[in-house]
Design an enzyme around this catalytic site. Structure first.
Site, mmCIF file in Angstrom:
data_model
loop_
_atom_site.group_PDB
_atom_site.id
_atom_site.type_symbol
_atom_site.label_atom_id
_atom_site.label_comp_id
_atom_site.label_asym_id
_atom_site.label_seq_id
_atom_site.Cartn_x
_atom_site.Cartn_y
_atom_site.Cartn_z
ATOM 1 N N ASP A 37 1.105 -1.452 0.049
ATOM 2 C CA ASP A 37 0.034 -0.006 0.076
ATOM 3 C C ASP A 37 0.972 1.320 -0.025
ATOM 4 O O ASP A 37 1.981 0.997 0.218
ATOM 5 C CB ASP A 37 -0.876 0.174 1.325
ATOM 6 C CG ASP A 37 -1.933 1.139 1.161
ATOM 7 O OD1 ASP A 37 -2.565 1.639 0.224
ATOM 8 O OD2 ASP A 37 -2.093 1.972 2.137
ATOM 9 N N SER A 38 0.423 2.420 -0.347
ATOM 10 C CA SER A 38 1.087 3.498 -0.379
ATOM 11 C C SER A 38 1.528 3.919 1.174
ATOM 12 O O SER A 38 2.329 4.862 1.296
ATOM 13 C CB SER A 38 0.210 4.695 -0.774
ATOM 14 O OG SER A 38 -0.916 4.976 -0.221
ATOM 15 N N CYS A 47 -4.430 -1.541 -2.034
ATOM 16 C CA CYS A 47 -4.597 -0.148 -2.291
ATOM 17 C C CYS A 47 -5.417 0.124 -3.448
ATOM 18 O O CYS A 47 -5.030 -0.613 -4.561
ATOM 19 C CB CYS A 47 -3.021 0.509 -2.649
ATOM 20 S SG CYS A 47 -3.106 2.156 -2.951
ATOM 21 N N GLU A 86 -2.436 9.335 7.523
ATOM 22 C CA GLU A 86 -1.145 9.013 7.654
ATOM 23 C C GLU A 86 -0.419 9.799 8.500
ATOM 24 O O GLU A 86 0.671 9.490 9.126
ATOM 25 C CB GLU A 86 -0.682 9.490 6.083
ATOM 26 C CG GLU A 86 -0.666 8.304 5.037
ATOM 27 C CD GLU A 86 -0.041 7.177 5.303
ATOM 28 O OE1 GLU A 86 1.140 7.338 5.555
ATOM 29 O OE2 GLU A 86 -0.543 5.954 5.069
ATOM 30 N N CYS A 145 -11.159 2.763 -0.425
ATOM 31 C CA CYS A 145 -9.674 3.254 -0.146
ATOM 32 C C CYS A 145 -9.139 2.409 1.129
ATOM 33 O O CYS A 145 -10.004 2.335 2.275
ATOM 34 C CB CYS A 145 -9.513 4.708 0.051
ATOM 35 S SG CYS A 145 -7.817 5.013 0.901
ATOM 36 N N HIS A 202 -7.262 3.006 3.704
ATOM 37 C CA HIS A 202 -6.985 3.821 4.651
ATOM 38 C C HIS A 202 -8.540 3.873 5.445
ATOM 39 O O HIS A 202 -8.539 4.003 6.665
ATOM 40 C CB HIS A 202 -6.523 4.988 4.285
ATOM 41 C CG HIS A 202 -5.154 5.264 4.170
ATOM 42 N ND1 HIS A 202 -4.699 4.463 2.877
ATOM 43 C CD2 HIS A 202 -4.139 5.591 4.540
ATOM 44 C CE1 HIS A 202 -3.170 4.791 2.772
ATOM 45 N NE2 HIS A 202 -2.908 5.375 3.824
HETATM 46 N N1 DGL Z 1 -4.995 2.908 0.682
HETATM 47 C C1 DGL Z 1 -5.118 3.736 -0.681
HETATM 48 C C2 DGL Z 1 -6.030 3.347 -1.368
HETATM 49 O O1 DGL Z 1 -6.807 2.072 -0.989
HETATM 50 C C3 DGL Z 1 -4.381 5.213 -0.364
HETATM 51 C C4 DGL Z 1 -4.241 5.873 -1.349
HETATM 52 C C5 DGL Z 1 -3.225 7.073 -1.279
HETATM 53 O O2 DGL Z 1 -2.065 6.937 -0.736
HETATM 54 O O3 DGL Z 1 -3.886 8.490 -1.536
HETATM 55 O O4 DGL Z 1 -6.619 3.880 -2.523
#
Ligand code: DGL
Length: 293
Positions: free
Chosen positions: A8-9, A71, A160, A194, A196
């Site tokens: 993931d990011s 992600c 974050e 998402c 997150h």
């Molecule tokens: N968890 C990522 C997603 O599902 C986050 C994306 C991001 O870094 O903006 O889209």
């Protein structure tokens, strides 16, 4: 023997990893969070594709046979290109089977059975929304649904930064929920598109449940609007991976089974370990790695 990579990011993929490890605890995992470059969701296709490819390549180099893009942004923007263009040379170079799986398809497949009135909302990053991936995939399997989407550019940065449980986050939770319900007040199913967002699911559900009683008189919520169910992706992705492994012994038989998980981040390892403790309630050790420019 090989491992399963979960990418993931940033921290969001931990919500997927946690559920995968409940269903498939026996395998060995490597979690990679590109926290130094998060959020991805406000970047262009080229940047998201390049960053995601670097991460996938890194995980293959660490002996992963399967990489889960935990992600939505990476799944929406980079998955297809990686599967079509990059996987064939990877496979040849490594002389073994490798594959990359995303999170959008398993989520989409669950939606038609959850909505009662056919009004569905998608909350996601700006990149996922602009890709139209959810709308296109849902239209293929359930053309009768009424679908609206809405981008929530502030939610990932709040998470974050560890600010999502602070009082100030309430403003942005209410803002995006009000905005999507204004697009379709009949929504009864909201996809948290998402990985997150499940970290704020309790606050989101709470706002939705008590929205008619909020002291926000300039944004009155229609009193006849339905109860809203929010969909988090962790369990759906875990079941989908279990099903994939059951159907693909050629991958399953490559995987080692010691029940371990290694955590990698492109940011400060101590900060990652501390945040992970808050997010998944588990004390972990992390290591900092570099993915390139
Ligand atoms: N968890 C990522 C997603 O599902 C986050 C994306 C991001 O870094 O903006 O889209």
């Amino acid at each position: 023997m090989a491992k399963i990579g979960v990418f993931d990011s940033g921290y969001g993929g931990l919500t997927i990893l946690r559920e995968i490890r409940k269903v498939l605890p026996e395998y060995d995992y490597i979690y990679l969070g590109d926290n130094a470059r998060a959020p991805y969701g406000t970047h262009s296709f080229d940047v998201i594709y390049r960053y995601t490819l670097q991460a996938v390549q890194y995980l293959f180099d660490q002996d992963c046979a399967l990489v889960i893009l935990a992600c939505n942004t990476a799944s929406a923007k980079a998955l297809r290109t990686i599967q079509q263009n990059d996987l064939p040379p990877f496979r040849e170079g490594r002389g073994r089977l490798v594959n990359v799986l995303g999170v959008i398809r398993p989520t989409v497949e669950a939606v038609p059975a959850i909505t009662k009135n056919g009004h569905v909302g998608i909350l996601a990053t700006p990149a996922t929304v602009s890709s139209e991936s959810y709308v296109l995939e849902l239209e293929k399997i359930a053309p009768e649904l009424t679908i609206v989407q809405h981008a929530c550019p502030m939610w990932v940065p709040l998470i974050e930064a560890g600010e999502h449980n602070e009082p100030g986050a309430k403003y942005f939770i209410g803002k995006y929920l009000r905005e999507i319900l204004a697009k379709d007040p009949q929504i009864d199913t909201l996809v948290l598109g998402c990985t997150h967002y499940p970290l704020m699911k309790e606050r989101i559900d709470n706002w939705l449940e008590f929205r008619h009683e909020l002291d926000e008189s300039e944004f009155p919520q229609p009193t006849d609007s339905p109860k809203v169910t929010t969909i988090a992706q962790g369990e759906l992705e875990a079941d989908s991976l279990a099903d994939y492994l059951a159907r693909h012994p050629e991958y399953r038989e490559q995987l080692s089974q010691n029940g371990t998980c290694t955590y990698l981040t492109t940011e400060n390892a101590d900060r990652f370990a501390q945040s992970a403790l808050n997010f998944i309630g588990e004390k972990i050790e992390a290591e900092t790695i570099s993915l390139g420019a």
